[in-house]
Design a protein around this motif. Structure first.
Motif, PDB file in Angstrom:
ATOM      1  N   TYR A   1       0.841  -1.206   0.000  1.00  0.00           N
ATOM      2  CA  TYR A   1       0.000   0.000   0.000  1.00  0.00           C
ATOM      3  C   TYR A   1       0.871   1.249   0.000  1.00  0.00           C
ATOM      4  CZ  TYR A   1      -3.592   3.329   1.433  1.00  0.00           C
ATOM      5  OH  TYR A   1      -4.450   4.391   1.493  1.00  0.00           O
TER       6      TYR A   1
ATOM      7  N   LEU B   1      -7.478  -3.450   4.237  1.00  0.00           N
ATOM      8  CA  LEU B   1      -6.137  -2.946   4.551  1.00  0.00           C
ATOM      9  C   LEU B   1      -5.623  -3.768   5.723  1.00  0.00           C
ATOM     10  CD1 LEU B   1      -5.918   0.964   4.600  1.00  0.00           C
ATOM     11  CD2 LEU B   1      -4.452  -0.618   3.352  1.00  0.00           C
TER      12      LEU B   1
ATOM     13  N   HIS C   1      -0.268   4.206   8.516  1.00  0.00           N
ATOM     14  CA  HIS C   1      -0.476   4.997   7.313  1.00  0.00           C
ATOM     15  C   HIS C   1       0.766   5.888   7.126  1.00  0.00           C
ATOM     16  CE1 HIS C   1      -4.811   4.094   7.965  1.00  0.00           C
ATOM     17  NE2 HIS C   1      -4.946   4.334   6.679  1.00  0.00           N
TER      18      HIS C   1
ATOM     19  N   GLU D   1      -4.841  11.007   6.561  1.00  0.00           N
ATOM     20  CA  GLU D   1      -5.689  11.293   5.393  1.00  0.00           C
ATOM     21  C   GLU D   1      -6.791  12.277   5.767  1.00  0.00           C
ATOM     22  OE1 GLU D   1      -7.472   7.617   4.225  1.00  0.00           O
ATOM     23  OE2 GLU D   1      -5.557   6.637   3.856  1.00  0.00           O
TER      24      GLU D   1
ATOM     25  N   HIS E   1     -10.024  13.394   3.474  1.00  0.00           N
ATOM     26  CA  HIS E   1     -10.633  13.292   2.138  1.00  0.00           C
ATOM     27  C   HIS E   1     -12.151  13.303   2.205  1.00  0.00           C
ATOM     28  CE1 HIS E   1     -11.252   9.050   3.078  1.00  0.00           C
ATOM     29  NE2 HIS E   1      -9.959   8.825   3.164  1.00  0.00           N
TER      30      HIS E   1
ATOM     31  N   HIS F   1     -16.018   6.308   4.928  1.00  0.00           N
ATOM     32  CA  HIS F   1     -15.741   4.882   5.130  1.00  0.00           C
ATOM     33  C   HIS F   1     -16.631   4.311   6.227  1.00  0.00           C
ATOM     34  CE1 HIS F   1     -11.999   5.379   2.978  1.00  0.00           C
ATOM     35  NE2 HIS F   1     -11.362   5.985   3.962  1.00  0.00           N
TER      36      HIS F   1
ATOM     37  N   TYR G   1      -6.044   4.323  16.520  1.00  0.00           N
ATOM     38  CA  TYR G   1      -6.597   5.013  15.351  1.00  0.00           C
ATOM     39  C   TYR G   1      -6.728   6.496  15.654  1.00  0.00           C
ATOM     40  CZ  TYR G   1      -8.222   3.942  10.703  1.00  0.00           C
ATOM     41  OH  TYR G   1      -8.277   3.800   9.340  1.00  0.00           O
TER      42      TYR G   1
ATOM     43  N   MET H   1     -16.000   6.706   9.376  1.00  0.00           N
ATOM     44  CA  MET H   1     -15.195   7.908   9.121  1.00  0.00           C
ATOM     45  C   MET H   1     -15.959   8.746   8.111  1.00  0.00           C
ATOM     46  SD  MET H   1     -11.506   5.979   8.887  1.00  0.00           S
ATOM     47  CE  MET H   1     -11.848   4.232   9.171  1.00  0.00           C
TER      48      MET H   1
ATOM     49  N   GLN I   1      -7.890  10.922   9.469  1.00  0.00           N
ATOM     50  CA  GLN I   1      -7.853   9.497   9.827  1.00  0.00           C
ATOM     51  C   GLN I   1      -6.508   8.856   9.492  1.00  0.00           C
ATOM     52  OE1 GLN I   1     -10.062   7.490   6.187  1.00  0.00           O
ATOM     53  NE2 GLN I   1     -11.072   9.389   6.778  1.00  0.00           N
TER      54      GLN I   1
ATOM     55  N   TYR J   1      -8.753  -4.466   8.457  1.00  0.00           N
ATOM     56  CA  TYR J   1     -10.181  -4.124   8.413  1.00  0.00           C
ATOM     57  C   TYR J   1     -10.676  -4.074   6.978  1.00  0.00           C
ATOM     58  CZ  TYR J   1      -8.052   0.614   8.196  1.00  0.00           C
ATOM     59  OH  TYR J   1      -7.288   1.711   7.895  1.00  0.00           O
TER      60      TYR J   1
ATOM     61  N   TYR K   1     -13.340  -2.236   4.472  1.00  0.00           N
ATOM     62  CA  TYR K   1     -14.016  -0.932   4.495  1.00  0.00           C
ATOM     63  C   TYR K   1     -14.513  -0.549   3.112  1.00  0.00           C
ATOM     64  CZ  TYR K   1      -9.715   1.130   2.571  1.00  0.00           C
ATOM     65  OH  TYR K   1      -8.632   1.430   1.777  1.00  0.00           O
TER      66      TYR K   1
ATOM     67  N   LYS L   1     -15.522   2.583   0.388  1.00  0.00           N
ATOM     68  CA  LYS L   1     -15.072   3.940   0.035  1.00  0.00           C
ATOM     69  C   LYS L   1     -15.789   4.360  -1.227  1.00  0.00           C
ATOM     70  CE  LYS L   1     -10.859   6.618  -0.769  1.00  0.00           C
ATOM     71  NZ  LYS L   1      -9.387   6.633  -0.703  1.00  0.00           N
TER      72      LYS L   1
HETATM   73  O1  UGY Z   1      -8.476   4.208   1.133  1.00  0.00           O
HETATM   74  C1  UGY Z   1      -8.486   4.899   2.117  1.00  0.00           C
HETATM   75  O2  UGY Z   1      -8.925   6.048   2.112  1.00  0.00           O
HETATM   76  C2  UGY Z   1      -7.935   4.319   3.420  1.00  0.00           C
HETATM   77  N1  UGY Z   1      -6.496   4.330   3.375  1.00  0.00           N
HETATM   78  N2  UGY Z   1      -8.436   4.980   4.593  1.00  0.00           N
HETATM   79  C3  UGY Z   1      -8.258   4.473   5.841  1.00  0.00           C
HETATM   80  O3  UGY Z   1      -7.624   3.404   5.978  1.00  0.00           O
HETATM   81  N3  UGY Z   1      -8.750   5.144   6.853  1.00  0.00           N
END
Ligand code: UGY
Ligand code: MN
Length: 263
Positions: free
Chosen positions: A161, A186, A194, A198, A200, A204, A215, A232, A238, A251, A253, A255
């Motif tokens: 990733y 992920l 990460h 992020e 965005h 999620h 987290y 989220m 995040q 997890y 998720y 998107k």
């Molecule tokens: O794809 C994603 O936005 C992801 N990386 N977000 C997350 O894990 N909170």
């Protein structure tokens, strides 16, 4: 009572919860506080509604425990609502448009917005547990409709990733424009994280499949564990550090993807 952990009656310890709810921003929902929600069409299913528009999401997530004879024969989704089901454990037989799909642990099925999903338990008398999703499909000009997608995450080769070998991603749906969303898994080795916090527009709904993490949800460092659910919201900052000794923090998720914002 925590219906998932079958704890009833008074407890020795003071009542407490790790759940945190910040409507329209983020939420952590832990298993202990979940209650059983009756939803028409679902028979012999214990189910609980997780993310929903009442929390600030444009989708609905459910955790469903399907009993021996349980399932949904009436039909879920359709008429503009796309659906997705992932088998956390157990086995079900799902049906869409007259076609049957046997799904076992890690199996998933995406059902496009013009079709309905039905399913029944197929786990030799034992319960099955599902992570279930629905969202109104957002059409786009000159873009066709998505097809049914069936798969199993155990057959998907994980990829590094964003340049980090200790963080692996699996994409469960095609990245093509017909889809207005995707599901991913992920997985972080303990100590991995990460690469940045992020921020965005996409939302999620995440269900923790294994391990533990710290987290960062809108600048609050919150411990999360297997079985927890995280919402989220749009623009909610995040990121995570995986903790624990050897189990990856993983997890599944959703998107939203491939669409402009409607005004
Ligand atoms: O794809 C994603 O936005 C992801 N990386 N977000 C997350 O894990 N909170
Ligand atoms: Mn994200």
């Amino acid at each position: 009572m925590g219906y998932l952990n079958h704890k009833q009656g008074y407890r020795e310890e003071l009542l407490e919860t790790r759940s945190v709810i910040k409507k329209d921003n983020f939420a952590l929902i832990t298993p202990d506080g979940l209650v059983n929600n009756v939803v028409p069409g679902f028979e012999d299913c214990d189910m609980t509604i997780l993310g929903s528009p009442r929390l600030g999401a444009r989708f609905v997530d459910y955790l469903v425990t399907v009993k021996n004879q349980g399932g949904n024969k009436q039909g879920f989704g359709g008429n503009g609502i796309q659906t997705f089901v992932y088998v956390v454990y157990g086995a079900i037989t799902a049906k869409v448009d007259g076609q049957s799909y046997d799904l076992t642990q890690g199996g998933y099925l995406y059902v496009p917005p013009h079709l309905q999903l039905t399913f029944e338990n197929n786990n030799g008398g034992e319960d099955s547990r599902l992570f279930l999703y629905k969202k109104r499909y957002q059409e786009a000009e000159n873009v066709g409709k998505p097809d049914i997608v069936v798969g199993n995450v155990n057959d998907i080769e994980p990829e590094a990733y964003e340049g980090m070998e200790e963080v692996l991603i699996q994409d469960l749906l095609p990245k093509s424009l017909e889809f207005d969303m995707n599901f991913h898994i992920l997985s972080f080795k303990p100590g991995a994280s990460h690469g940045y916090i992020e921020t965005h527009v996409q939302e999620h709904g995440a269900y923790v499949l294994s391990g533990r993490g710290m987290y960062n949800l809108d600048k609050n460092w919150i411990p999360v564990d297997k079985g927890d659910y995280i919402f989220m919201g749009a623009y909610s900052p995040q990121a995570t550090y995986a903790i624990g000794l050897d189990e990856p923090f993983a997890y599944i998720y959703s998107k939203d993807a491939n669409r402009d914002i409607e005004l």
